[in-house]
Design a protein around this motif. Structure first.
Motif, PDB file in Angstrom:
ATOM      1  N   LEU A 188       0.827  -1.208   0.000  1.00 43.87           N
ATOM      2  CA  LEU A 188       0.000   0.000   0.000  1.00 43.87           C
ATOM      3  C   LEU A 188       0.862   1.259   0.000  1.00 43.87           C
ATOM      4  O   LEU A 188       0.625   2.192  -0.761  1.00 43.87           O
ATOM      5  N   GLY A 211      -7.452  -3.555  -4.468  1.00 50.50           N
ATOM      6  CA  GLY A 211      -8.224  -2.408  -4.022  1.00 50.50           C
ATOM      7  C   GLY A 211      -8.363  -2.417  -2.513  1.00 50.50           C
ATOM      8  O   GLY A 211      -7.780  -3.245  -1.802  1.00 50.50           O
ATOM      9  N   ASP A 212      -9.170  -1.492  -2.031  1.00 49.83           N
ATOM     10  CA  ASP A 212      -9.368  -1.352  -0.586  1.00 49.83           C
ATOM     11  C   ASP A 212      -9.992  -2.587   0.036  1.00 49.83           C
ATOM     12  O   ASP A 212      -9.615  -2.986   1.144  1.00 49.83           O
ATOM     13  N   ALA A 267      -8.451  -4.832   3.175  1.00 47.93           N
ATOM     14  CA  ALA A 267      -9.210  -5.034   4.412  1.00 47.93           C
ATOM     15  C   ALA A 267      -9.447  -6.520   4.678  1.00 47.93           C
ATOM     16  O   ALA A 267      -9.274  -7.000   5.811  1.00 47.93           O
TER      17      ALA A 267
END
Length: 123
Positions: free
Chosen positions: A31, A97-98, A102
């Protein structure tokens, strides 16, 4: 269960915790390096890394947490580990992606927690 097999399972639990930590570092570093600095995307975001990581996590998790649950009879590590592995599988399925981050971070933390509980329950 033989002492050699118990020692191997304990070592694999430790390896599972180590691999979970490395996966977490990979996610956070990925990230940071890709999002903030714009470098390393080709290597850090390679889907094969995530697939292989999931495969290793499944094998080590099934071997250690599954055998541990059979030995000590506690289902909590198995439930937590299975949930974590499912989240990691979902992360591979959703792509980058996010949501992937997560799901991966949540899954890795749960798998590492399951390994630690499993080690404690086995002693």
């Amino acid at each position: 269960m033989s002492d050699a097999l118990l020692a191997l399972r304990a070592r694999l639990d430790r390896i599972g915790v180590l691999l979970s930590g490395l996966c977490l570092i990979h996610c956070v570093a990925g990230l940071f390096l890709v999002g903030m600095l714009g470098v390393g995307g080709g290597v850090l975001l390679n889907p094969d890394i995530h697939r292989w990581g999931l495969a290793f996590a499944l094998v080590i998790g099934a071997a250690t947490i599954g055998i541990g649950a059979l030995r000590h009879g506690r289902l909590l590590p198995l439930a937590i580990g299975s949930t974590g592995l499912a989240l990691m599988g979902a992360a591979v399925a959703v792509g980058h992606g996010d949501a992937e981050v997560a799901l991966t971070v949540g899954g890795v933390i749960l798998v590492a927690t399951a390994h630690v509980i499993n080690m404690r329950a086995s002693h």
